[in-house]
Design a protein around this motif. Sequence first.
Motif, PDB file in Angstrom:
ATOM      1  N   VAL A  39       0.832  -1.204   0.000  1.00  0.00           N
ATOM      2  CA  VAL A  39       0.000   0.000   0.000  1.00  0.00           C
ATOM      3  C   VAL A  39       0.868   1.256   0.000  1.00  0.00           C
ATOM      4  O   VAL A  39       0.600   2.208  -0.740  1.00  0.00           O
ATOM      5  N   CYS A  40       1.912   1.267   0.809  1.00  0.00           N
ATOM      6  CA  CYS A  40       2.799   2.436   0.868  1.00  0.00           C
ATOM      7  C   CYS A  40       3.469   2.671  -0.479  1.00  0.00           C
ATOM      8  O   CYS A  40       3.549   3.799  -0.962  1.00  0.00           O
ATOM      9  N   TYR A  41       3.941   1.591  -1.060  1.00  0.00           N
ATOM     10  CA  TYR A  41       4.613   1.669  -2.353  1.00  0.00           C
ATOM     11  C   TYR A  41       3.659   2.185  -3.434  1.00  0.00           C
ATOM     12  O   TYR A  41       3.979   3.107  -4.175  1.00  0.00           O
ATOM     13  N   PHE A  42       2.456   1.604  -3.502  1.00  0.00           N
ATOM     14  CA  PHE A  42       1.486   2.026  -4.511  1.00  0.00           C
ATOM     15  C   PHE A  42       0.959   3.438  -4.257  1.00  0.00           C
ATOM     16  O   PHE A  42       0.582   4.136  -5.197  1.00  0.00           O
ATOM     17  N   SER A  43       0.931   3.861  -2.994  1.00  0.00           N
ATOM     18  CA  SER A  43       0.513   5.239  -2.697  1.00  0.00           C
ATOM     19  C   SER A  43       1.457   6.232  -3.347  1.00  0.00           C
ATOM     20  O   SER A  43       1.024   7.205  -3.971  1.00  0.00           O
ATOM     21  N   GLY A  44       2.737   5.993  -3.203  1.00  0.00           N
ATOM     22  CA  GLY A  44       3.723   6.877  -3.822  1.00  0.00           C
ATOM     23  C   GLY A  44       3.693   6.762  -5.328  1.00  0.00           C
ATOM     24  O   GLY A  44       3.761   7.758  -6.047  1.00  0.00           O
ATOM     25  N   MET A  45       3.585   5.535  -5.818  1.00  0.00           N
ATOM     26  CA  MET A  45       3.594   5.304  -7.254  1.00  0.00           C
ATOM     27  C   MET A  45       2.399   5.965  -7.944  1.00  0.00           C
ATOM     28  O   MET A  45       2.514   6.485  -9.050  1.00  0.00           O
ATOM     29  N   SER A  46       1.251   5.968  -7.256  1.00  0.00           N
ATOM     30  CA  SER A  46       0.055   6.544  -7.866  1.00  0.00           C
ATOM     31  C   SER A  46       0.049   8.070  -7.811  1.00  0.00           C
ATOM     32  O   SER A  46      -0.841   8.702  -8.363  1.00  0.00           O
ATOM     33  N   GLY A  47       1.030   8.642  -7.112  1.00  0.00           N
ATOM     34  CA  GLY A  47       1.102  10.095  -7.027  1.00  0.00           C
ATOM     35  C   GLY A  47       0.172  10.690  -5.988  1.00  0.00           C
ATOM     36  O   GLY A  47      -0.178  11.862  -6.053  1.00  0.00           O
ATOM     37  N   MET A  48      -0.220   9.885  -5.004  1.00  0.00           N
ATOM     38  CA  MET A  48      -1.108  10.363  -3.952  1.00  0.00           C
ATOM     39  C   MET A  48      -0.466  11.554  -3.246  1.00  0.00           C
ATOM     40  O   MET A  48       0.739  11.560  -2.989  1.00  0.00           O
ATOM     41  N   ASN A  49      -1.257  12.543  -2.950  1.00  0.00           N
ATOM     42  CA  ASN A  49      -0.802  13.726  -2.241  1.00  0.00           C
ATOM     43  C   ASN A  49      -0.203  13.319  -0.897  1.00  0.00           C
ATOM     44  O   ASN A  49      -0.818  12.561  -0.148  1.00  0.00           O
ATOM     45  N   ILE A  50       0.977  13.828  -0.590  1.00  0.00           N
ATOM     46  CA  ILE A  50       1.699  13.434   0.619  1.00  0.00           C
ATOM     47  C   ILE A  50       0.925  13.790   1.885  1.00  0.00           C
ATOM     48  O   ILE A  50       0.934  13.035   2.861  1.00  0.00           O
ATOM     49  N   ARG A  51       0.231  14.899   1.894  1.00  0.00           N
ATOM     50  CA  ARG A  51      -0.541  15.286   3.082  1.00  0.00           C
ATOM     51  C   ARG A  51      -1.706  14.336   3.315  1.00  0.00           C
ATOM     52  O   ARG A  51      -1.972  13.941   4.448  1.00  0.00           O
ATOM     53  N   LYS A  52      -2.412  13.994   2.245  1.00  0.00           N
ATOM     54  CA  LYS A  52      -3.508  13.026   2.383  1.00  0.00           C
ATOM     55  C   LYS A  52      -2.960  11.665   2.815  1.00  0.00           C
ATOM     56  O   LYS A  52      -3.541  10.986   3.661  1.00  0.00           O
ATOM     57  N   TYR A  53      -1.849  11.288   2.213  1.00  0.00           N
ATOM     58  CA  TYR A  53      -1.235  10.014   2.576  1.00  0.00           C
ATOM     59  C   TYR A  53      -0.883   9.998   4.060  1.00  0.00           C
ATOM     60  O   TYR A  53      -1.192   9.035   4.771  1.00  0.00           O
ATOM     61  N   LEU A  54      -0.239  11.050   4.542  1.00  0.00           N
ATOM     62  CA  LEU A  54       0.154  11.117   5.949  1.00  0.00           C
ATOM     63  C   LEU A  54      -1.052  11.078   6.885  1.00  0.00           C
ATOM     64  O   LEU A  54      -1.007  10.430   7.929  1.00  0.00           O
ATOM     65  N   LEU A  55      -2.124  11.751   6.505  1.00  0.00           N
ATOM     66  CA  LEU A  55      -3.325  11.748   7.334  1.00  0.00           C
ATOM     67  C   LEU A  55      -3.886  10.337   7.467  1.00  0.00           C
ATOM     68  O   LEU A  55      -4.105   9.843   8.570  1.00  0.00           O
ATOM     69  N   PHE A  56      -4.108   9.666   6.335  1.00  0.00           N
ATOM     70  CA  PHE A  56      -4.709   8.340   6.371  1.00  0.00           C
ATOM     71  C   PHE A  56      -3.737   7.281   6.905  1.00  0.00           C
ATOM     72  O   PHE A  56      -4.149   6.338   7.576  1.00  0.00           O
ATOM     73  N   ALA A  57      -2.443   7.453   6.645  1.00  0.00           N
ATOM     74  CA  ALA A  57      -1.442   6.533   7.202  1.00  0.00           C
ATOM     75  C   ALA A  57      -1.350   6.707   8.711  1.00  0.00           C
ATOM     76  O   ALA A  57      -1.204   5.725   9.445  1.00  0.00           O
TER      77      ALA A  57
END
Length: 159
Positions: free
Chosen positions: A121-139
């Motif tokens: 999930v972490c790898y695909f989050s970065g690969m998909s270009g997910m916004n870092i702030r949204k990623y950090l919130l949900f992570a």
Amino acid sequence: MQQFQDFIIDYGYFAVYFFLAIGIFGLPIPDEIVVTFVGYFASIGLLSYFFSMIIVALGVLSGTLFTYTIGRKIGKPLLRRYGKWVSLTPQRLHLVERWFNRYGLWTVTLGYFIPGMRHLVCYFSGMSGMNIRKYLLFASIGTCISSVLFITLGYFIGI
């Protein structure tokens, strides 16, 4: 496991952080097992229950941010070149990316509860270009809830 316990006794919270920061790669021990043992160590008085929660969350988030960055920087080229070796054809990769763009944020949170899933999930989050702030919130949500769950489980195993 005796060596793991000795390492925790010798290095304390630094060892916990270290194991969890590199644990995102599944080395040397899976994160869920480490966090459960941290709860056990808290129950026998070796570590503080509350401080363990903070260190665990920081360690897991550090590891996931590193994996997110790898996915963001080299994910697509790496999978395009070597994906066929793990059955990720360009068509499958497109389907995974499309699905992840649609449900990725909740997948980040829920991925912390499925052993081995958070790594992908972490790898695909970065690969998909997910916004870092949204990623950090949900992570962070997933990290905090799963950390409390696994530490508490380990704590009650030790009682």
